[in-house]
Design a protein around this motif. Structure first.
Motif, PDB file in Angstrom:
ATOM      1  N   LEU A  80       0.819  -1.215   0.000  1.00 28.15           N
ATOM      2  CA  LEU A  80       0.000   0.000   0.000  1.00 28.15           C
ATOM      3  C   LEU A  80       0.853   1.265   0.000  1.00 28.15           C
ATOM      4  N   LYS A  81       1.966   1.248   0.705  1.00 31.03           N
ATOM      5  CA  LYS A  81       2.844   2.426   0.710  1.00 31.03           C
ATOM      6  C   LYS A  81       3.410   2.683  -0.691  1.00 31.03           C
ATOM      7  N   MET A  82       3.638   1.620  -1.459  1.00 23.74           N
ATOM      8  CA  MET A  82       4.123   1.800  -2.830  1.00 23.74           C
ATOM      9  C   MET A  82       3.001   2.236  -3.771  1.00 23.74           C
ATOM     10  N   LEU A  83       1.812   1.659  -3.611  1.00 22.24           N
ATOM     11  CA  LEU A  83       0.702   1.949  -4.511  1.00 22.24           C
ATOM     12  C   LEU A  83       0.028   3.293  -4.225  1.00 22.24           C
ATOM     13  N   ARG A  86       1.672   8.568   0.043  1.00 26.89           N
ATOM     14  CA  ARG A  86       1.105   9.727   0.734  1.00 26.89           C
ATOM     15  C   ARG A  86       2.194  10.384   1.575  1.00 26.89           C
ATOM     16  N   ILE A  87       2.403  11.655   1.350  1.00 28.34           N
ATOM     17  CA  ILE A  87       3.424  12.412   2.072  1.00 28.34           C
ATOM     18  C   ILE A  87       3.041  12.494   3.554  1.00 28.34           C
ATOM     19  N   TYR A 106       6.684   7.033   2.952  1.00 25.67           N
ATOM     20  CA  TYR A 106       5.269   7.400   2.870  1.00 25.67           C
ATOM     21  C   TYR A 106       4.499   7.001   4.113  1.00 25.67           C
ATOM     22  N   SER A 107       3.376   7.673   4.317  1.00 29.43           N
ATOM     23  CA  SER A 107       2.658   7.504   5.580  1.00 29.43           C
ATOM     24  C   SER A 107       1.503   6.508   5.543  1.00 29.43           C
ATOM     25  N   ASP A 155      -4.525   7.028   8.192  1.00 30.61           N
ATOM     26  CA  ASP A 155      -3.407   6.073   8.157  1.00 30.61           C
ATOM     27  C   ASP A 155      -3.504   5.131   9.350  1.00 30.61           C
ATOM     28  N   VAL A 156      -3.811   5.713  10.507  1.00 28.10           N
ATOM     29  CA  VAL A 156      -3.928   4.944  11.747  1.00 28.10           C
ATOM     30  C   VAL A 156      -5.175   4.049  11.704  1.00 28.10           C
TER      31      VAL A 156
END
Length: 177
Positions: A80-83, A86-87, A106-107, A155-156
């Protein structure tokens, strides 16, 4: 769909500013950078390894289930961080307080929160006795990620869902086998 995305973005920005700026205090500034590491790989893997090594045989499978939930959820977090790059909030929003050595990857989603919930929920599913300790632990990890301006609330939230889902799947898998 664009309206929902806009609402989520506004919600994320206002809640991260509330947690990071308005709740800022000296005590949390000291505590949160320490607490947040309890959701990292050293703490989560260390806990599971210690559980496996020192608990009676009938409880060792809990650690194995936890490792499976942790590994599976971590794999999804990486994808998900690659796809969905999100900064991180502290890099995007002005006036957020960050702390020494902030992350720059990424977050989305929060890996620490995912890990904390994957381990906590695995044990809670076996015995609700753990709920009083492990559920607050996982929630505080998620809060710390927002307090440190490393993650947005969504994100959390997604990390919470991923970790919990992988815990349920892992425990279920061992019951079927």
């Amino acid at each position: 769909m664009k309206g929902i995305a806009s609402w989520v973005t506004r919600y994320d920005h206002s809640l991260i500013q509330l947690v990071n700026c308005h709740w800022k205090c000296r005590w949390l500034d000291w505590l949160m950078p320490r607490i947040t590491h309890l959701g990292g790989p050293t703490a989560t893997i260390g806990f599971l390894l210690a559980w496996y090594l020192f608990m009676p045989k009938e409880f060792k499978t809990w650690a194995v289930e936890g490792v499976i939930a942790l590994a599976g959820s971590h794999l999804i977090v990486r994808v998900l961080k690659m796809l969905m790059p999100r900064i991180r909030p502290y890099l995007r929003l002005e006036h957020l307080h960050t702390f020494p050595n902030p992350l720059t990857d990424y977050s989305f989603p929060s890996g620490h929160t995912t890990a904390a919930f994957s381990v906590a929920m695995t044990f809670i599913l076996h015995s609700t006795v753990f709920m009083a300790i492990l559920l607050p632990y996982a929630i505080i990890i998620g809060f710390s990620r927002m307090y440190l301006a490393l993650h947005y609330p969504t994100d959390v939230l997604i990390g919470t869902c991923l970790g919990s889902a992988f815990a349920v799947g892992s425990v279920y898998l061992f019951q079927v086998i």
